[in-house]
Design an enzyme around this catalytic site. Structure first.
Site, mmCIF file in Angstrom:
data_model
loop_
_atom_site.group_PDB
_atom_site.id
_atom_site.type_symbol
_atom_site.label_atom_id
_atom_site.label_comp_id
_atom_site.label_asym_id
_atom_site.label_seq_id
_atom_site.Cartn_x
_atom_site.Cartn_y
_atom_site.Cartn_z
ATOM 1 N N TRP A 26 0.816 -1.220 0.000
ATOM 2 C CA TRP A 26 0.000 0.000 0.000
ATOM 3 C C TRP A 26 0.846 1.263 0.000
ATOM 4 C CZ3 TRP A 26 -4.490 -0.060 -1.965
ATOM 5 C CH2 TRP A 26 -5.342 -1.165 -1.805
ATOM 6 N N ASP B 162 -1.396 6.704 6.392
ATOM 7 C CA ASP B 162 -2.507 5.877 5.925
ATOM 8 C C ASP B 162 -2.818 4.862 7.024
ATOM 9 O OD1 ASP B 162 -4.230 4.078 4.752
ATOM 10 O OD2 ASP B 162 -2.903 3.535 3.091
ATOM 11 N N LYS C 60 -12.823 -1.138 6.653
ATOM 12 C CA LYS C 60 -12.085 -2.164 7.380
ATOM 13 C C LYS C 60 -12.461 -2.228 8.859
ATOM 14 C CE LYS C 60 -9.228 -2.227 3.598
ATOM 15 N NZ LYS C 60 -8.222 -1.584 2.786
HETATM 16 C C1 LIG Z 1 -7.682 -1.026 1.766
HETATM 17 C C2 LIG Z 1 -6.532 -0.110 1.857
HETATM 18 C C3 LIG Z 1 -6.389 0.990 0.996
HETATM 19 C C4 LIG Z 1 -7.262 1.242 -0.202
HETATM 20 O O1 LIG Z 1 -8.510 1.590 0.052
HETATM 21 P P1 LIG Z 1 -9.553 1.818 -1.124
HETATM 22 O O2 LIG Z 1 -10.728 2.291 -0.362
HETATM 23 O O3 LIG Z 1 -9.756 0.510 -1.810
HETATM 24 O O4 LIG Z 1 -9.006 2.836 -2.041
HETATM 25 C C5 LIG Z 1 -5.324 1.839 1.216
HETATM 26 N N1 LIG Z 1 -4.438 1.612 2.196
HETATM 27 C C6 LIG Z 1 -4.542 0.557 3.016
HETATM 28 C C7 LIG Z 1 -3.521 0.358 4.082
HETATM 29 C C8 LIG Z 1 -5.588 -0.337 2.873
HETATM 30 O O5 LIG Z 1 -5.690 -1.388 3.695
#
Ligand SMILES: *Cc1c(COP(=O)(O)O)cnc(C)c1O
Length: 371
Positions: free
Chosen positions: A106, A176, A200
């Protein structure tokens, strides 16, 4: 669905607490005696205003967000914010450099996206596999960087920062937190910007939450699209255009659920208990199960593992998936880029559900290890 309950270990979109789904079901057709569902309400209505304001208030309370931070409800997912970050914090785009700590898929993806807009300095030595976080002494930070970026939990690789990295003076820290948001307490005041997709730990897909320090607003590049501009979003209280009203509503319910279940301290304890149950089995399996990740940096929420050592025995892994699926444990397959298996233990997964998985793993080893 008849029969025993399904256990959903998906890496996202992932399990939403049953209590939340039940409230949503009850209110689906007639929300708060309005005669319509949240999906049909005007985003400018008093009713929706209350939903979004309450969600913000609860989030501020849960995370103890200081007053000089804005909370933004946006769209485009975590991936949209990968672009928003350089567009908002690099006013002169390619004349600016941003530091990226690449520890997995990511953060690598985010660094690549940022390269479209600014210069990217990859802070860590290049690795052919992501299994650890290199020591701070190996980090190559740029004192003039527009920001320092990292991913708190690499969902695919299973690497988590258990401490917040210290940026150089006057370099804002951008994080993030998509996959470990609200799974542990966080000192928001250490950050310039935190963002996380809701799907999540705190809701459903289609909503991403950004928390931005006020003094960083208004530095965006001229070409920054309005819907990615933190300032525009902030000036319009996240209602610059139509938000994903239903996703905001579900997140509001999940925040109430987190509060009712003891807040972030309790979420963290649950995470430690759940992940320890699985890691203990891996570590005491005499190599039957294998975790590739440096113990210090193992994730409490996404646990990738293999059967039969580092390379994995694909036949046994396939059998593991087949048998676990039969027992209604879903989504235990690892991400296609790393293979193997992965258990995602987000907030909505209970200790009891994790125990069922642990027991399955133990039995699977007993019946499948070579004698
Ligand atoms: C799932 C995830 C993303 C991406 O999210 P989207 O909503 O699919 O764009 C980005 N960073 C991390 C760490 C993730 O787990």
């Amino acid at each position: 669905m008849n029969g025993p309950k399904v256990l959903n270990f998906s890496a996202g979109p992932s399990k939403v607490p049953e209590e939340v789904l039940q409230i949503a079901q009850k209110e689906l057709i007639n929300y708060n005696e309005q005669g319509v569902s949240v999906m049909e309400l005007s985003h400018r209505s008093k009713t929706f205003e209350k939903i979004i304001e309450t969600a913000e208030k609860d989030l501020r309370e849960i995370l103890s967000i200081p007053d000089n931070y804005k909370v933004l409800f946006m769209q485009g997912g975590g991936t949209g914010i990968f672009a928003a970050v350089p567009l908002n914090f690099c006013p002169r785009l390619k004349e600016c450099t941003a530091d990226y700590v690449v520890t997995g898929s990511w953060s690598a993806k985010s660094a690549k996206e940022a390269e479209k807009y600014c210069k990217v300095n990859r802070v860590l030595p290049k690795a052919d596999k992501y299994t650890t976080i290199p020591e701070k002494s190996e980090w190559k930070l740029d004192p003039n960087a527009s920001y320092l970026y990292y991913c708190a939990n690499e969902t695919i690789n299973g690497i988590e920062f258990h401490e917040v990295p210290e940026p150089l003076p006057n370099v804002p820290l951008v994080c993030d937190m998509s996959s470990n948001f609200l799974t542990r307490p966080v000192d928001v005041s250490k950050f310039g910007c935190i963002f996380a997709g809701a799907q999540k730990n705190v809701g459903i897909a289609g909503l991403v939450i950004a928390i931005v320090r006020e003094d960083l607003l208004g530095k965006e590049a001229d070409v920054c699209p309005s819907i990615l501009s933190f300032k525009t979003m902030s000036d319009n209280k996240s209602l610059y255009n139509t938000p994903n009203c239903f996703a905001v509503y579900i997140t509001g319910l999940c925040l109430k659920w987190i509060k009712a279940n003891g807040g972030l301290k309790a979420m963290e304890e649950r995470c430690i208990t759940k992940s320890s149950l699985i890691y203990e089995i891996i570590d005491n399996s005499n190599g039957f199960f294998y975790s590739p990740i440096d113990k210090k940096h193992r994730s409490r929420v996404n646990l990738p593992f293999r059967i039969g050592g580092e390379k994995g025995d694909e036949n046994l892994e396939k059998k593991f998936i087949e048998e676990s699926t039969k027992q209604r444990m879903l989504q235990l397959k690892g991400h296609r880029s790393v293979g193997g298996l992965r258990a995602s233990l987000f907030n909505a997964i209970s200790v009891n559900e994790t125990e069922i998985l642990a027991q399955f793993m133990r039995k699977f080893q007993e019946s499948n290890q070579s004698k």
